[in-house]
Design an enzyme around this catalytic site. Structure first.
Site, PDB file in Angstrom:
ATOM      1  N   HIS A  27     -55.644 -39.873  -8.550  1.00  0.00           N
ATOM      2  CA  HIS A  27     -54.196 -39.958  -9.046  1.00  0.00           C
ATOM      3  C   HIS A  27     -53.670 -41.237  -8.749  1.00  0.00           C
ATOM      4  CE1 HIS A  27     -53.985 -35.327  -8.859  1.00  0.00           C
ATOM      5  NE2 HIS A  27     -55.035 -35.774  -9.587  1.00  0.00           N
ATOM      6  N   HIS A  81     -53.429 -22.890  -3.622  1.00  0.00           N
ATOM      7  CA  HIS A  81     -52.674 -23.905  -4.307  1.00  0.00           C
ATOM      8  C   HIS A  81     -53.376 -24.053  -5.682  1.00  0.00           C
ATOM      9  CE1 HIS A  81     -51.254 -27.962  -4.797  1.00  0.00           C
ATOM     10  NE2 HIS A  81     -51.984 -28.582  -4.236  1.00  0.00           N
ATOM     11  N   GLU A  83     -53.519 -26.595  -7.680  1.00  0.00           N
ATOM     12  CA  GLU A  83     -53.920 -27.777  -8.252  1.00  0.00           C
ATOM     13  C   GLU A  83     -55.573 -27.757  -8.103  1.00  0.00           C
ATOM     14  OE1 GLU A  83     -52.897 -31.344  -5.807  1.00  0.00           O
ATOM     15  OE2 GLU A  83     -53.233 -32.632  -7.621  1.00  0.00           O
ATOM     16  N   ASP A  85     -58.188 -29.301  -7.816  1.00  0.00           N
ATOM     17  CA  ASP A  85     -59.341 -29.686  -6.944  1.00  0.00           C
ATOM     18  C   ASP A  85     -59.547 -28.373  -6.124  1.00  0.00           C
ATOM     19  OD1 ASP A  85     -56.642 -30.050  -5.942  1.00  0.00           O
ATOM     20  OD2 ASP A  85     -57.187 -31.398  -4.335  1.00  0.00           O
ATOM     21  N   HIS A 147     -48.377 -29.734  -1.183  1.00  0.00           N
ATOM     22  CA  HIS A 147     -47.273 -30.771  -1.870  1.00  0.00           C
ATOM     23  C   HIS A 147     -46.811 -30.180  -3.347  1.00  0.00           C
ATOM     24  CE1 HIS A 147     -50.318 -32.825  -4.259  1.00  0.00           C
ATOM     25  NE2 HIS A 147     -50.970 -31.947  -3.698  1.00  0.00           N
ATOM     26  N   ASP A 166     -54.129 -28.197   1.705  1.00  0.00           N
ATOM     27  CA  ASP A 166     -53.844 -29.401   1.838  1.00  0.00           C
ATOM     28  C   ASP A 166     -53.473 -30.184   3.179  1.00  0.00           C
ATOM     29  OD1 ASP A 166     -54.821 -30.401  -0.616  1.00  0.00           O
ATOM     30  OD2 ASP A 166     -53.153 -30.061  -1.810  1.00  0.00           O
ATOM     31  N   TYR A 194     -53.751 -40.170   3.940  1.00  0.00           N
ATOM     32  CA  TYR A 194     -53.642 -38.996   3.140  1.00  0.00           C
ATOM     33  C   TYR A 194     -51.966 -38.378   2.995  1.00  0.00           C
ATOM     34  CZ  TYR A 194     -54.185 -34.257   1.009  1.00  0.00           C
ATOM     35  OH  TYR A 194     -54.111 -33.080   0.161  1.00  0.00           O
ATOM     36  N   HIS A 225     -59.436 -30.252   2.612  1.00  0.00           N
ATOM     37  CA  HIS A 225     -60.131 -31.522   2.274  1.00  0.00           C
ATOM     38  C   HIS A 225     -60.534 -31.976   3.896  1.00  0.00           C
ATOM     39  CE1 HIS A 225     -58.946 -31.914  -1.799  1.00  0.00           C
ATOM     40  NE2 HIS A 225     -57.660 -31.723  -1.333  1.00  0.00           N
TER      41      HIS A 225
HETATM   42 FE1  FEO Z   1     -52.935 -30.754  -3.718  1.00  0.00          FE
HETATM   43 FE2  FEO Z   1     -56.053 -31.016  -2.758  1.00  0.00          FE
HETATM   44  O1  FEO Z   1     -54.656 -30.466  -3.953  1.00  0.00           O
END
Ligand code: FEO
Length: 391
Positions: A27, A81, A83, A85, A147, A166, A194, A225
């Protein structure tokens, strides 16, 4: 078939995620070292999967799970989460394990998952809820806006593991799963990058989350991550305490684009003037340095100078893009000024200043403008102005 295998991180708890070596843009955040999507499988009376992976890596996830247990045996999926990913392969795993309950926050997790994956076997959890999975317990701690509104972390008290999603992570592709198996400086730099590029606007929420986690005894931080923290837990937690604070350092960052080197020469003069005052300054030619690295430098630096020549009555597109990105990250407590050379109109410098103000930066020096090519005396004047600035 990728021949992927699970990696046991502690007895009966496995990393079953994926390494995305080639990912370079998240992004707009330039991820020069790729990333990982970490998912964890806990083998207990109730087999539990913490998170999934980006959909492109679903086969790897399924292979890694299958190297330990039949995916149909999964009883619980924790969705930390929404999102994609982390939730991207949720539907595929739910299809393989149709009886599995999917635990998520209410209302944001439920809303987000339903919108993306339709009606699956969701169950809402809230702050303070816990679930026994056999010899182990999972406790849920919502971390809203870290986030996304739905974000939460999960703590396993028997193992002293925090599944942090995250938080505490990095976009860092590596073959080695633990912090101490990687170069610590690289990992910490990527963790800061990050934080700067994703979590910078959410310092208050990060502090709230850190307080909520404050009393937990933690042996492993199993992130969403990058590396799993085991040897440098205190280091990453204290880094988060500092990054989420409003503290800022006596550093300067000079960011610019240039057409025919005049703004560039001004940038060099500004860097040297700050250095002369004993303030280290970073020099970022925006044509060659990734925006995400620049923002990482700006994050804790007190001073920022942004330069652009004028093109078609406007600032350079690269500078506009950078300021737009910076504004979204809502930097705190920075001071700075705009500069640039110009041929005739010279509107860009005022525009840069306006955008810096809009990004919350306090302007401490009037626009520094030079028509055409800077002369030695004009450059000396810039140096003098910076040396005299009340900082
Ligand atoms: Fe906010 Fe790693 O996704």
């Amino acid at each position: 078939m990728n021949n992927c295998k699970a990696i046991e991180i502690t007895k009966n708890i496995y990393w079953v995620g994926a390494v995305d070596w080639s990912m370079r843009n998240f992004h707009g955040y330039e991820t020069s070292r790729g990333t990982t999507y970490n998912a964890y499988l806990i083998i207990d009376e109730k087999v539990t999967l913490i998170d999934t992976v980006k959909i492109d890596f679903k086969d790897e996830l399924i292979e890694r799970i299958s190297s330990v247990i039949e995916p149909s045996k999964i009883d619980i999926i924790v969705s930390s989460h929404v999102e994609p990913d982390h939730s991207g392969a949720l539907k595929e795993i739910a299809a393989l394990a149709p009886n599995a309950e999917i635990l998520t926050t209410n209302p944001n997790g439920l809303k987000g998952l339903k919108a993306r994956y339709g009606n699956l076997n969701y169950k809402a959890v809230k702050a303070g809820d816990s679930v026994s999975i056999g010899a182990r317990t999972l406790q849920f701690v919502p971390t809203p806006m870290l986030h996304w509104p739905d974000s939460m972390v999960t703590y396993c008290p028997e193992e002293k593991i925090l599944f942090s999603n995250d938080a505490f992570g990095e976009h860092f592709a590596t073959s080695m799963r633990f912090d101490d198996e990687n170069d610590l400086n690289t990992v910490l730099f990527e963790a800061k990058k990050y934080y700067a590029n994703i979590l910078m606007p959410f310092g208050k929420q990060a502090q709230t989350a850190l307080s909520a986690l404050g009393n937990l005894e933690i042996k492993l931080i199993a992130t969403g991550h990058g590396v799993i923290w085991r040897s440098y837990i205190e280091k990453i937690i204290s880094a988060y305490k500092y990054w989420s604070s409003e503290d800022i350092e006596d550093y300067a960052v000079v960011v610019f684009d240039s057409m025919w080197h005049s703004t560039e020469v001004m940038a060099k003069t500004i860097v040297e003037a700050f250095a002369k005052r004993g303030i280290p300054a970073a020099y970022h030619d925006i044509k060659v340095n990734p925006m995400s690295d620049i923002v990482t430098d700006i994050f804790k630096s007190k001073y920022l100078a942004v330069g652009s020549p004028t093109i078609n009555n406007q600032m350079m597109p690269n500078v506009a893009k950078f300021l737009y990105y910076l504004k979204g990250l809502r930097p705190l407590n920075h001071k700075g000024f705009a500069f640039g050379s110009y041929g005739w109109g010279g509107q860009s410098i005022a525009q840069v200043e306006e955008e810096m103000k809009a990004a919350g930066i306090e302007i401490i020096l009037d626009q520094v403008k030079i028509q055409n090519v800077p002369t030695k005396s004009q450059l000396d004047e810039i140096t003098e102005k910076i040396l005299k600035l009340e900082l």
